[in-house]
Design a protein around this motif. Structure first.
Motif, short mmCIF file in Angstrom:
data_model
loop_
_atom_site.label_atom_id
_atom_site.label_comp_id
_atom_site.label_asym_id
_atom_site.label_seq_id
_atom_site.Cartn_x
_atom_site.Cartn_y
_atom_site.Cartn_z
N PHE A 113 4.74 10.34 -6.95
CA PHE A 113 3.37 9.81 -6.89
C PHE A 113 2.37 10.87 -7.32
CE2 PHE A 113 -0.60 8.91 -4.59
CZ PHE A 113 -0.83 7.61 -5.03
N ARG A 114 2.58 12.12 -6.88
CA ARG A 114 1.70 13.20 -7.29
C ARG A 114 1.73 13.41 -8.80
NH1 ARG A 114 -2.20 15.59 -6.03
NH2 ARG A 114 -1.47 17.69 -6.50
N ALA A 115 2.92 13.23 -9.39
CA ALA A 115 3.03 13.39 -10.84
C ALA A 115 2.27 12.27 -11.56
CB ALA A 115 4.49 13.38 -11.26
N ALA A 116 2.30 11.06 -10.97
CA ALA A 116 1.63 9.93 -11.60
C ALA A 116 0.12 9.95 -11.36
CB ALA A 116 2.22 8.62 -11.07
N TYR A 117 -0.30 10.47 -10.19
CA TYR A 117 -1.72 10.51 -9.83
C TYR A 117 -2.08 11.92 -9.36
CZ TYR A 117 -1.12 5.43 -9.75
OH TYR A 117 -0.85 4.12 -10.08
N PRO A 118 -2.15 12.88 -10.27
CA PRO A 118 -2.34 14.29 -9.89
C PRO A 118 -3.66 14.59 -9.21
CG PRO A 118 -2.56 14.00 -12.26
CD PRO A 118 -2.04 12.70 -11.73
N ASN A 119 -4.65 13.73 -9.35
CA ASN A 119 -5.97 14.00 -8.77
C ASN A 119 -6.15 13.41 -7.37
OD1 ASN A 119 -7.08 15.38 -11.09
ND2 ASN A 119 -7.13 13.40 -12.11
N LEU A 120 -5.13 12.71 -6.88
CA LEU A 120 -5.21 12.13 -5.55
C LEU A 120 -4.56 13.07 -4.53
CD1 LEU A 120 -4.38 8.37 -6.19
CD2 LEU A 120 -6.60 9.50 -6.17
N ASN A 121 -5.20 13.23 -3.38
CA ASN A 121 -4.68 14.08 -2.31
C ASN A 121 -3.88 13.24 -1.32
OD1 ASN A 121 -5.97 16.43 -3.30
ND2 ASN A 121 -7.88 15.82 -2.31
N LEU A 122 -2.77 13.79 -0.83
CA LEU A 122 -1.95 13.12 0.18
C LEU A 122 -1.90 13.97 1.44
CD1 LEU A 122 -0.53 12.12 -2.70
CD2 LEU A 122 1.04 11.09 -1.09
N SER A 123 -2.04 13.31 2.58
CA SER A 123 -1.93 13.96 3.88
C SER A 123 -0.94 13.15 4.71
CB SER A 123 -3.30 14.00 4.56
OG SER A 123 -3.19 14.53 5.86
N VAL A 124 0.11 13.81 5.21
CA VAL A 124 1.19 13.12 5.94
C VAL A 124 1.21 13.59 7.39
CG1 VAL A 124 3.67 12.71 6.09
CG2 VAL A 124 2.56 12.86 3.85
N MET A 125 1.27 12.63 8.31
CA MET A 125 1.42 12.92 9.73
C MET A 125 2.75 12.37 10.21
SD MET A 125 -2.39 12.18 11.32
CE MET A 125 -1.87 12.84 12.91
N GLY A 126 3.51 13.18 10.95
CA GLY A 126 4.80 12.74 11.48
C GLY A 126 4.69 12.36 12.94
N GLN A 127 4.83 11.09 13.24
CA GLN A 127 4.71 10.59 14.61
C GLN A 127 5.74 9.49 14.83
OE1 GLN A 127 2.72 12.00 16.75
NE2 GLN A 127 1.38 13.18 15.40
N GLY A 128 5.94 9.11 16.09
CA GLY A 128 6.77 7.96 16.39
C GLY A 128 6.09 6.68 15.96
N ALA A 129 6.89 5.61 15.87
CA ALA A 129 6.36 4.35 15.35
C ALA A 129 5.20 3.83 16.18
CB ALA A 129 7.48 3.30 15.31
N GLY A 130 5.30 3.94 17.52
CA GLY A 130 4.20 3.47 18.37
C GLY A 130 2.92 4.23 18.14
N GLU A 131 3.03 5.55 18.00
CA GLU A 131 1.84 6.36 17.75
C GLU A 131 1.25 6.08 16.38
OE1 GLU A 131 1.89 10.56 19.14
OE2 GLU A 131 3.96 10.11 19.65
N ILE A 132 2.10 5.83 15.40
CA ILE A 132 1.60 5.52 14.05
C ILE A 132 0.78 4.24 14.07
CG2 ILE A 132 2.32 4.77 11.74
CD1 ILE A 132 4.54 6.85 11.89
N GLN A 133 1.22 3.25 14.82
CA GLN A 133 0.44 2.02 14.92
C GLN A 133 -0.95 2.30 15.47
OE1 GLN A 133 2.63 -0.96 17.13
NE2 GLN A 133 4.53 -0.51 16.03
N GLN A 134 -1.03 3.15 16.48
CA GLN A 134 -2.33 3.49 17.05
C GLN A 134 -3.19 4.28 16.07
OE1 GLN A 134 -3.52 2.28 19.89
NE2 GLN A 134 -1.60 1.16 20.09
N LEU A 135 -2.56 5.17 15.30
CA LEU A 135 -3.29 5.96 14.32
C LEU A 135 -3.89 5.06 13.24
CD1 LEU A 135 -0.87 9.00 13.92
CD2 LEU A 135 -3.14 9.02 14.97
#
Length: 293
Positions: A113-135
């Motif tokens: 994705f970064r190669a296809a869209y080099p100007n877009l920033n990505l931020s990844v958070m690692g959480q459990g499924a329940g916490e991700i729903q709340q986020l």
């Protein structure tokens, strides 16, 4: 006061002549004079000294000129930034990914994705499924990977992967040479489970909730890598997605009878705005996921 009046004021301030200002704006000269008069009326200030055909800015006009230039510059910046976002020249994707999946598929998805869209920033958070729903609901992430067949209220989702759930045991365990095992057999083993809030833990809890037998839980953690290590060391057995133990020679993946699987979805807030950048990542994932299997 409106933007047309401000633009007219800037033209007159630049040319210091109503006729030339009108020509630059492609308007009739009386329309320019009326616009300036209405602006001065709205501000209750005189912006120009008028001496025949010669005009100059008043002190108030000089002050307003600074603000008018800033307003038009800010408007131009906003229009340009919105155009860039629409054209995916700029933007940010904030996504939540469960720890078990962060090492599988997604590194390559993110890299491509970064190669296809080099100007877009990505931020990844690692959480459990329940916490991700709340986020997602709170707006702390824009997209998230959630599991299961029921999509929670307030979220919209698309399934991108169905993966088999297997029993994971040390290679020397008696189950390792079996074609399959039952859940009843699993309950009698020492179990290593994820903590509450992780989907596989909730899945285990839901399966045995109505059964008289209580699972023999010997260890709980939210660290996926620790679960695999403890299985290798013979501390206990667990349930994982088949893909996460495919490269573990010391861990055997044993299917259940009947087979069990887990649906993985990319989800977002159903009543929220999903930016062009986030739509691009979602669509990229859905289009490419099969090639990563």
């Amino acid at each position: 006061m409106d933007l047309r009046q401000i633009k007219t004021f800037l033209a007159v301030a630049e040319h210091l002549n109503f006729t030339r200002a009108a020509e630059s704006l492609r308007l009739a000269q009386p329309a320019v004079s009326i616009s300036i008069a209405k602006l001065e009326e709205a501000l209750e200030l005189t912006l120009f000294n008028r001496q025949g055909r010669h005009i100059t800015l008043t002190a108030e006009g000089e002050v307003f000129l600074r603000h008018a230039r800033r307003i038009i510059d800010d408007l131009s910046d906003a229009e340009r930034e919105m155009t860039e976002l629409k054209g995916l020249v700029r933007g940010e994707v904030r996504i939540g990914i469960p720890p078990m999946l962060s090492s599988y598929y997604f590194p390559r998805v993110i890299s491509d994705f970064r190669a296809a869209y080099p100007n877009l920033n990505l931020s990844v958070m690692g959480q459990g499924a329940g916490e991700i729903q709340q986020l997602i609901r709170s707006g702390d992430v824009d997209l998230g990977v959630i599991a299961g067949s029921n999509i929670p209220d307030g979220l919209e989702a698309r399934c991108f992967l169905r993966e088999e759930i297997v029993a994971c045991v040390p290679v020397e365990h008696p189950f390792a040479c079996r074609d399959s095992i039952t859940l009843d057999e699993l309950w009698r083993e020492p179990l290593i489970l994820f903590k509450q809030g992780f989907y596989l833990r909730e899945w285990i809890d839901s399966l045995h909730r109505d059964l008289p037998q209580i699972p023999n839980v010997v260890f709980e953690t939210n660290l996926f890598s620790l679960v695999r290590s403890l299985i290798r060391e013979g501390v206990g057995v667990s349930t994982l997605l088949r893909m996460v133990v495919a490269d573990e020679p010391q861990v055997a993946a044993v299917p259940f009878a009947p087979p069990l699987s887990l649906d993985l979805h990319i989800a977002w807030k159903s009543d929220g705005y999903l930016s062009q950048a986030n739509q691009a990542f979602r669509d990229f994932l859905l289009e490419r996921i099969e090639s990563y299997r």
